[in-house]
Motif scaffolding. Sequence first.
Motif, PDB file in Angstrom:
ATOM      1  N   ARG A  27      -4.921   1.229  -5.074  1.00  0.00           N
ATOM      2  CA  ARG A  27      -4.370  -0.006  -5.267  1.00  0.00           C
ATOM      3  C   ARG A  27      -4.236  -0.362  -6.843  1.00  0.00           C
ATOM      4  O   ARG A  27      -3.433  -1.230  -7.165  1.00  0.00           O
ATOM      5  CB  ARG A  27      -4.831  -1.222  -4.501  1.00  0.00           C
ATOM      6  N   SER A  28      -5.327   0.204  -7.476  1.00  0.00           N
ATOM      7  CA  SER A  28      -5.359  -0.316  -8.891  1.00  0.00           C
ATOM      8  C   SER A  28      -4.433   0.442  -9.507  1.00  0.00           C
ATOM      9  O   SER A  28      -4.049   0.401 -10.877  1.00  0.00           O
ATOM     10  CB  SER A  28      -7.052  -0.034  -9.227  1.00  0.00           C
ATOM     11  N   ARG A  29      -4.035   1.393  -8.875  1.00  0.00           N
ATOM     12  CA  ARG A  29      -2.898   2.427  -9.982  1.00  0.00           C
ATOM     13  C   ARG A  29      -1.519   2.169  -9.655  1.00  0.00           C
ATOM     14  O   ARG A  29      -1.072   2.589  -8.292  1.00  0.00           O
ATOM     15  CB  ARG A  29      -3.169   3.774  -9.389  1.00  0.00           C
ATOM     16  N   ILE A 116      -2.611   6.198   3.257  1.00  0.00           N
ATOM     17  CA  ILE A 116      -1.621   7.236   3.754  1.00  0.00           C
ATOM     18  C   ILE A 116      -0.838   6.479   4.707  1.00  0.00           C
ATOM     19  O   ILE A 116       0.611   6.774   4.701  1.00  0.00           O
ATOM     20  CB  ILE A 116      -2.489   8.332   4.370  1.00  0.00           C
ATOM     21  N   GLU A 117      -1.311   5.673   5.603  1.00  0.00           N
ATOM     22  CA  GLU A 117      -0.576   4.963   6.684  1.00  0.00           C
ATOM     23  C   GLU A 117       0.260   3.962   5.968  1.00  0.00           C
ATOM     24  O   GLU A 117       1.531   4.060   6.562  1.00  0.00           O
ATOM     25  CB  GLU A 117      -1.486   4.516   7.707  1.00  0.00           C
ATOM     26  N   HIS A 118       0.191   3.230   4.961  1.00  0.00           N
ATOM     27  CA  HIS A 118       1.147   2.412   4.287  1.00  0.00           C
ATOM     28  C   HIS A 118       2.013   3.259   3.869  1.00  0.00           C
ATOM     29  O   HIS A 118       3.218   2.885   3.680  1.00  0.00           O
ATOM     30  CB  HIS A 118       0.146   1.887   3.201  1.00  0.00           C
ATOM     31  N   ILE A 119       1.795   4.474   2.857  1.00  0.00           N
ATOM     32  CA  ILE A 119       2.959   5.189   2.610  1.00  0.00           C
ATOM     33  C   ILE A 119       3.743   5.705   3.600  1.00  0.00           C
ATOM     34  O   ILE A 119       4.988   5.859   3.481  1.00  0.00           O
ATOM     35  CB  ILE A 119       2.162   6.465   1.649  1.00  0.00           C
ATOM     36  N   ASP A 222       2.624  -3.113  -2.188  1.00  0.00           N
ATOM     37  CA  ASP A 222       2.939  -4.281  -1.352  1.00  0.00           C
ATOM     38  C   ASP A 222       3.736  -3.905  -0.239  1.00  0.00           C
ATOM     39  O   ASP A 222       4.453  -2.823  -0.426  1.00  0.00           O
ATOM     40  CB  ASP A 222       4.350  -5.263  -2.243  1.00  0.00           C
ATOM     41  N   SER A 223       3.364  -4.647   0.764  1.00  0.00           N
ATOM     42  CA  SER A 223       4.161  -4.357   2.071  1.00  0.00           C
ATOM     43  C   SER A 223       5.551  -4.901   2.427  1.00  0.00           C
ATOM     44  O   SER A 223       5.773  -6.166   2.039  1.00  0.00           O
ATOM     45  CB  SER A 223       3.313  -4.542   3.205  1.00  0.00           C
ATOM     46  N   TRP A 224       6.387  -4.340   3.131  1.00  0.00           N
ATOM     47  CA  TRP A 224       7.647  -4.985   3.420  1.00  0.00           C
ATOM     48  C   TRP A 224       8.138  -4.162   4.424  1.00  0.00           C
ATOM     49  O   TRP A 224       7.796  -2.953   4.708  1.00  0.00           O
ATOM     50  CB  TRP A 224       8.695  -4.884   2.079  1.00  0.00           C
ATOM     51  N   TYR A 225       9.068  -4.667   5.234  1.00  0.00           N
ATOM     52  CA  TYR A 225       9.977  -3.920   6.309  1.00  0.00           C
ATOM     53  C   TYR A 225      11.173  -4.386   6.477  1.00  0.00           C
ATOM     54  O   TYR A 225      11.636  -5.539   5.991  1.00  0.00           O
ATOM     55  CB  TYR A 225       9.190  -3.997   7.576  1.00  0.00           C
ATOM     56  N   PHE A 242       9.241  -9.424   3.174  1.00  0.00           N
ATOM     57  CA  PHE A 242       8.196  -9.131   2.406  1.00  0.00           C
ATOM     58  C   PHE A 242       6.964  -9.908   3.043  1.00  0.00           C
ATOM     59  O   PHE A 242       6.936 -10.918   3.607  1.00  0.00           O
ATOM     60  CB  PHE A 242       8.441  -9.883   0.985  1.00  0.00           C
ATOM     61  N   GLU A 243       5.865  -9.142   3.039  1.00  0.00           N
ATOM     62  CA  GLU A 243       4.605  -9.575   3.760  1.00  0.00           C
ATOM     63  C   GLU A 243       3.807 -10.371   2.636  1.00  0.00           C
ATOM     64  O   GLU A 243       2.704 -10.931   3.206  1.00  0.00           O
ATOM     65  CB  GLU A 243       4.093  -8.654   4.569  1.00  0.00           C
ATOM     66  N   LYS A 244       4.000 -10.181   1.612  1.00  0.00           N
ATOM     67  CA  LYS A 244       2.842 -10.663   0.407  1.00  0.00           C
ATOM     68  C   LYS A 244       3.313 -12.058  -0.064  1.00  0.00           C
ATOM     69  O   LYS A 244       4.373 -12.297  -0.237  1.00  0.00           O
ATOM     70  CB  LYS A 244       2.904  -9.594  -0.771  1.00  0.00           C
TER      71      LYS A 244
END
Length: 283
Positions: A27-29, A116-119, A222-225, A242-244
């Motif tokens: 997440r830092s990258r 990996i699951e986020h991606i 950042d997560s979204w759907y 957006f979830e953030k």
Amino acid sequence: MIEKEVSDLILNNDLFAQRKNLLKNYRSREKDTLSITFYEDLFKIIEESTVSDNQKISKAAWCLKVIGHIQDCFISAFNYMHEDYFYKGWCRLIECETSTEYLDRHFSDKNKDFGIEHIRFQVKEFQKVFPYKLFLSPSFVAKKVFCSICDQEITPLRYCGHEFGEIYDGKLCFRYYDDIEANHVLICPNPKHKYAVVFTETVFYNYGIIKYLIDHLKSPWDSWYCEETPLEENGTHYNIVFEKMFPQELLYYKPITDYKVSTDPKHSTFSYLYPLGSKVYFL
């Protein structure tokens, strides 16, 4: 087949501690991919384990290399889309998807250590809102099939013993072909190879949804759907959620207006839905 011993090596062996921690800190990258040194170090481990015939170590190193590659591809996809190179971004997303399928056979990021699951989830969401709907699907007849590990020709009566998708000496086993004849080309919506997007002089793609989406994401992590709603007329309405929660104390940010996203040309603006109590800001 996922092997517990290989997973334990990845997560607990001191040999991989530095590389593992670097990957866990993904997440830092937000824009930077891994350095070439990261991959060179893993290649050295693979070479040394090959000499000592330690297949478990070489497989663990291969898994870490692929995890890094998946993370890098996702970051690159985000960067390309941010710079309006949408097809290049699309290709990187497909590479994420393909590499994840290879990794799944040998390692599961069940603890969500490496993103990996986020991606996996976000790649599918991006694919929903891309305007690419038709693809070329070529068909070939291959008269000769070879193993990538030993280069031996494979026939119904002769099999080298190397299993497709397995890792040998840190290398993925696959098949390659020779003496190929083209058969036909189909235009279809769900091809095996999603790289083959139909581009012609008369086909113009509207990347507006992607553009507005990527401009309002602060980071690839950042997560979204996307919620799809078919319209009574032709087309689909997309709600981007957006979830953030964005920081309200940043007063030099200002809230965006509501937009409507739709494949129907009558609905030409963009609509964003947010969790209750959240606000989205942009510079």
